[in-house]
Design a protein around this motif. Structure first.
Motif, PDB file in Angstrom:
ATOM      1  N   ASP A   1     -30.793 -28.411  45.622  1.00 48.21           N
ATOM      2  CA  ASP A   1     -32.080 -27.878  45.177  1.00 48.21           C
ATOM      3  C   ASP A   1     -32.860 -27.297  46.355  1.00 48.21           C
ATOM      4  OD1 ASP A   1     -34.164 -27.436  43.200  1.00 48.21           O
ATOM      5  OD2 ASP A   1     -35.234 -29.076  44.202  1.00 48.21           O
ATOM      6  N   LEU A   2     -32.864 -28.009  47.471  1.00 46.32           N
ATOM      7  CA  LEU A   2     -33.570 -27.515  48.665  1.00 46.32           C
ATOM      8  C   LEU A   2     -32.908 -26.250  49.207  1.00 46.32           C
ATOM      9  CD1 LEU A   2     -34.285 -30.923  50.402  1.00 46.32           C
ATOM     10  CD2 LEU A   2     -35.990 -29.327  49.506  1.00 46.32           C
ATOM     11  N   ARG A   3     -31.589 -26.181  49.159  1.00 45.39           N
ATOM     12  CA  ARG A   3     -30.887 -24.963  49.601  1.00 45.39           C
ATOM     13  C   ARG A   3     -31.251 -23.766  48.720  1.00 45.39           C
ATOM     14  NH1 ARG A   3     -25.026 -27.603  50.816  1.00 45.39           N
ATOM     15  NH2 ARG A   3     -25.409 -28.114  52.999  1.00 45.39           N
ATOM     16  N   LYS A   4     -31.264 -23.981  47.408  1.00 48.65           N
ATOM     17  CA  LYS A   4     -31.627 -22.901  46.478  1.00 48.65           C
ATOM     18  C   LYS A   4     -33.072 -22.462  46.701  1.00 48.65           C
ATOM     19  CE  LYS A   4     -28.455 -24.165  42.796  1.00 48.65           C
ATOM     20  NZ  LYS A   4     -28.347 -24.750  41.447  1.00 48.65           N
ATOM     21  N   GLN A   5     -33.953 -23.429  46.874  1.00 50.93           N
ATOM     22  CA  GLN A   5     -35.365 -23.130  47.094  1.00 50.93           C
ATOM     23  C   GLN A   5     -35.546 -22.323  48.378  1.00 50.93           C
ATOM     24  OE1 GLN A   5     -37.740 -26.656  47.466  1.00 50.93           O
ATOM     25  NE2 GLN A   5     -39.648 -25.571  47.103  1.00 50.93           N
ATOM     26  N   THR A   6     -34.827 -22.686  49.412  1.00 52.06           N
ATOM     27  CA  THR A   6     -34.898 -21.969  50.683  1.00 52.06           C
ATOM     28  C   THR A   6     -34.390 -20.544  50.517  1.00 52.06           C
ATOM     29  OG1 THR A   6     -34.597 -24.023  51.893  1.00 52.06           O
ATOM     30  CG2 THR A   6     -34.166 -22.006  53.101  1.00 52.06           C
ATOM     31  N   ALA A   7     -33.298 -20.368  49.788  1.00 53.62           N
ATOM     32  CA  ALA A   7     -32.740 -19.028  49.557  1.00 53.62           C
ATOM     33  C   ALA A   7     -33.704 -18.176  48.742  1.00 53.62           C
ATOM     34  CB  ALA A   7     -31.392 -19.137  48.853  1.00 53.62           C
ATOM     35  N   GLU A   8     -34.344 -18.770  47.727  1.00 59.09           N
ATOM     36  CA  GLU A   8     -35.306 -18.028  46.904  1.00 59.09           C
ATOM     37  C   GLU A   8     -36.520 -17.633  47.727  1.00 59.09           C
ATOM     38  OE1 GLU A   8     -36.106 -20.633  43.651  1.00 59.09           O
ATOM     39  OE2 GLU A   8     -34.155 -20.279  42.709  1.00 59.09           O
ATOM     40  N   ASP A   9     -36.997 -18.546  48.572  1.00 59.33           N
ATOM     41  CA  ASP A   9     -38.147 -18.247  49.426  1.00 59.33           C
ATOM     42  C   ASP A   9     -37.823 -17.089  50.365  1.00 59.33           C
ATOM     43  OD1 ASP A   9     -39.519 -20.308  48.219  1.00 59.33           O
ATOM     44  OD2 ASP A   9     -39.329 -21.694  49.912  1.00 59.33           O
ATOM     45  N   GLU A  10     -36.626 -17.089  50.934  1.00 61.64           N
ATOM     46  CA  GLU A  10     -36.218 -16.013  51.845  1.00 61.64           C
ATOM     47  C   GLU A  10     -36.137 -14.682  51.093  1.00 61.64           C
ATOM     48  OE1 GLU A  10     -35.290 -13.902  55.143  1.00 61.64           O
ATOM     49  OE2 GLU A  10     -36.022 -15.952  55.023  1.00 61.64           O
TER      50      GLU A  10
END
Length: 72
Positions: free
Chosen positions: A43-52
């Motif tokens: 979830d944190l990886r996906k959130q980081t990718a979406e933020d980028e």
């Protein structure tokens, strides 16, 4: 073994943990394979990718705003 907090898993992603914590969290995620913590990690990886992705889109819009004309 107790689960690390979500913020600790986030710190692992950011590579800001000291080596002892990094070893423990890595052991917990990879060796023990805690499903709850692995779900938090994904979830944190996906959130980081979406933020980028959103930051890139915002930079594109900011850099092209001068080329856009308002219809008359």
């Amino acid at each position: 073994m107790s689960c690390p907090k979500r913020s600790t898993i986030g710190a692992l992603l950011l590579e800001t943990l000291d080596s002892a914590w990094q070893d423990y969290v890595g052991f917990h995620l990879n060796t023990l394979g805690c499903h709850f913590c692995r779900a938090n990690l994904e979830d944190l990886r996906k959130q980081t990718a979406e933020d980028e992705s959103q930051r890139v889109q915002a930079r594109i819009m900011e850099s092209t705003v001068g080329f856009l004309h308002r219809p008359r």
